[in-house]
Design a protein around this motif. Structure first.
Motif, PDB file in Angstrom:
ATOM      1  N   ASP A 287      -3.240   5.658   0.502  1.00  0.00           N
ATOM      2  CA  ASP A 287      -4.141   4.555   0.155  1.00  0.00           C
ATOM      3  C   ASP A 287      -5.300   4.513   1.145  1.00  0.00           C
ATOM      4  OD1 ASP A 287      -4.266   1.562  -1.240  1.00  0.00           O
ATOM      5  OD2 ASP A 287      -5.004   1.570   0.819  1.00  0.00           O
TER       6      ASP A 287
ATOM      7  N   LEU B 269       0.855  -1.189   0.000  1.00  0.00           N
ATOM      8  CA  LEU B 269       0.000   0.000   0.000  1.00  0.00           C
ATOM      9  C   LEU B 269       0.890   1.239   0.000  1.00  0.00           C
ATOM     10  CD1 LEU B 269      -1.985  -2.217   0.899  1.00  0.00           C
ATOM     11  CD2 LEU B 269      -2.941  -0.617   2.550  1.00  0.00           C
ATOM     12  N   THR B 270       0.496   2.237  -0.758  1.00  0.00           N
ATOM     13  CA  THR B 270       1.303   3.463  -0.860  1.00  0.00           C
ATOM     14  C   THR B 270       0.642   4.568  -0.019  1.00  0.00           C
ATOM     15  OG1 THR B 270       0.082   3.899  -2.885  1.00  0.00           O
ATOM     16  CG2 THR B 270       2.276   2.953  -3.130  1.00  0.00           C
ATOM     17  N   PRO B 271       1.380   5.632   0.290  1.00  0.00           N
ATOM     18  CA  PRO B 271       0.810   6.706   1.125  1.00  0.00           C
ATOM     19  C   PRO B 271      -0.526   7.203   0.563  1.00  0.00           C
ATOM     20  CG  PRO B 271       3.147   7.058   0.868  1.00  0.00           C
ATOM     21  CD  PRO B 271       2.804   5.880   0.007  1.00  0.00           C
TER      22      PRO B 271
END
Lengths: 126, 328
Positions: free
Chosen positions: A27, A23-25
């Motif tokens: 998300d 998961l990326t920032p």
């Protein structure tokens, strides 16, 4: 494929070792502070946060998270980024409040003086 | 619902090295005075690290704990029980969110915590790596696993970190419904037909070893654990919580004429302590390290949920979104 006791999971045809991209920032979105009013006439009280992409969805999540039981009459959500707060390390700015006894009704003792006045008056008249 | 945080007994960090002695003294004095620590306060590195680990594990346990019970939603016996079970499972997911929020205030993002869960880097309560084979298993989980969680959570709610305490107060309030609901289900089966009694007895026999594992192995007395106790991060020893649990629930189980699969289980009248066969801690280690009956399934389901929902979350994320660490 995962064979589960839960038929819904078996039907989903999930690979057992299915690695996914991390998961990326953002998300999980930004956060909103939630304020809950129990009954009309009472104050709204801060109860926690929700993660949501916009205020409308924040209200939806706030309803699910903070009004599952008991009474609720109204909810507010405020983006966390909009809150300005005092600093805990500066909390001595509140420390002189208790010294300001002239703001406290309990420190005004008029009855004693009225009584003394009346006693003096009675003595001079007799 | 949750057991105790798993602290690696072999880890002996130089806990206080490099900490400012003045700030440390102020911090400890505040805790000694019974005041709470808030996110913006100065805190030792080790305090932050252990709290993140503990609250994060707790959050993961709630979200993974929803899975074994969720198994029975579609086949719950009767509409009222289906509604109640859905409410309970929703509560568990809600608890996860409250706890992730508390951990976030310490500086670890929810994305980072979920990443650590689905890659297997973070732990969650070991009990959820076992399957709920019958409806009676879901009843035993709701009663006896949630009961264990309450023992643990009530202790932790008196800890020193404000956001964690606030989350736990709300959680404990909701767990009391879980406990009543679970007890009701177990009593229903135990006072029912011979077939129902047999179901609940078999489920209890299956769950007893994981329940005995629930609070973790005896704590190794170390400088590390003493400091965590002094900082009110760890509130009671694993053994004390296990004793308290046995005191509260074994009589209630025996009251239903159910049999616990440990011939050595009894309360020693002289010491006032429960005696039991030492749980199989090799099994505990094997399962917590990924080799239990359901570890792979639990994580695969979480990964699927994150992966399948990703495009939706991306589509509704506004252009101006900016993350701010929650205040409390």
């Amino acid at each position: 494929m995962i064979e589960s006791l839960d038929p819904r999971i078996t039907r989903a045809n999930i690979e057992a070792d299915s690695a996914i991209d991390p998961l990326t920032p953002l998300d999980q979105f930004q956060t909103f502070e939630v304020f809950h009013q129990k009954k009309r006439g009472q104050q709204h009280v801060h109860v926690g946060i929700v993660h949501a992409p916009n205020p409308e969805m924040a209200l939806l999540y706030a309803k699910e998270q903070y009004s599952r039981r008991g009474q609720t009459s109204n909810l507010w959500v405020v983006p966390t980024s909009c809150v300005t707060a005092t600093e805990y390390f500066d909390d001595d700015i509140f420390s002189t409040t208790e010294e300001k006894i002239y703001r406290d009704p309990g420190t005004y003792k008029v009855i004693d003086r009225i009584k003394a006045y009346k006693e003096r008056k009675a003595q001079t008249q007799s | 619902m949750y057991g105790n945080a798993y602290i690696d007994p072999n880890e002996t960090p130089e806990i206080l090295q490099g900490e400012d002695p003045v700030l440390l003294a102020e911090f400890e004095a505040r805790i000694q005075a019974g005041e709470k620590i808030e996110p913006q306060d100065w805190m030792p590195r080790e305090y932050r690290k252990q709290l993140i680990r503990m609250i994060e594990q707790h959050a993961h346990s709630e979200i993974i704990g929803a899975l074994p019970e969720g198994t029975w939603i579609t086949r719950a016996p009767g509409f009222r029980r289906k509604l109640a079970l859905m409410a309970k499972v929703q509560d568990e997911v809600g608890h996860a969110q409250l706890l992730y929020s508390a951990a976030e205030t310490l500086g670890k993002s929810r994305e980072a915590m979920i990443n650590d869960l689905i890659t297997g880097k973070s732990k969650y309560s070991n009990v959820f790596n076992y399957p709920a084979i019958t409806w009676a298993d879901s009843a035993i989980i709701a009663w006896l696993i949630d009961a264990g969680a309450i023992v643990n959570q009530l202790a932790n709610s008196k800890g020193s970190y404000g956001p964690y305490c606030r989350a736990l107060e709300r959680i404990c309030y909701e767990e009391s419904f879980h406990l009543k609901y679970g007890h009701d289900n177990v009593v229903h089966l135990a006072t029912g037909t011979p077939k129902q009694r047999q179901m609940v007895q078999e489920a209890l026999t299956r769950w007893w070893p994981p329940i005995m594992h629930f609070f973790g192995p005896s704590d190794k007395i170390s400088v590390h654990s003493e400091i965590l106790m002094r900082w009110k991060v760890k509130m009671a020893s694993n053994d004390d919580m296990r004793q308290q649990y046995l005191d509260m629930y074994v009589p209630k189980i025996w009251d239903l004429d159910l049999v616990l699969p440990d011939p050595n289980l009894k309360k020693n009248k002289e010491t006032g302590k429960w005696e039991f066969t030492e749980p199989d801690w090799e099994e505990f280690k094997r399962v917590i390290n990924g080799n239990g009956p359901c570890n792979a399934e639990r994580l695969a389901v979480r990964r699927m949920a994150e992966e399948k929902g990703r495009w939706v979350r991306r589509a509704i994320l506004g252009d101006n979104a900016k993350y701010t660490v929650p205040l409390a």
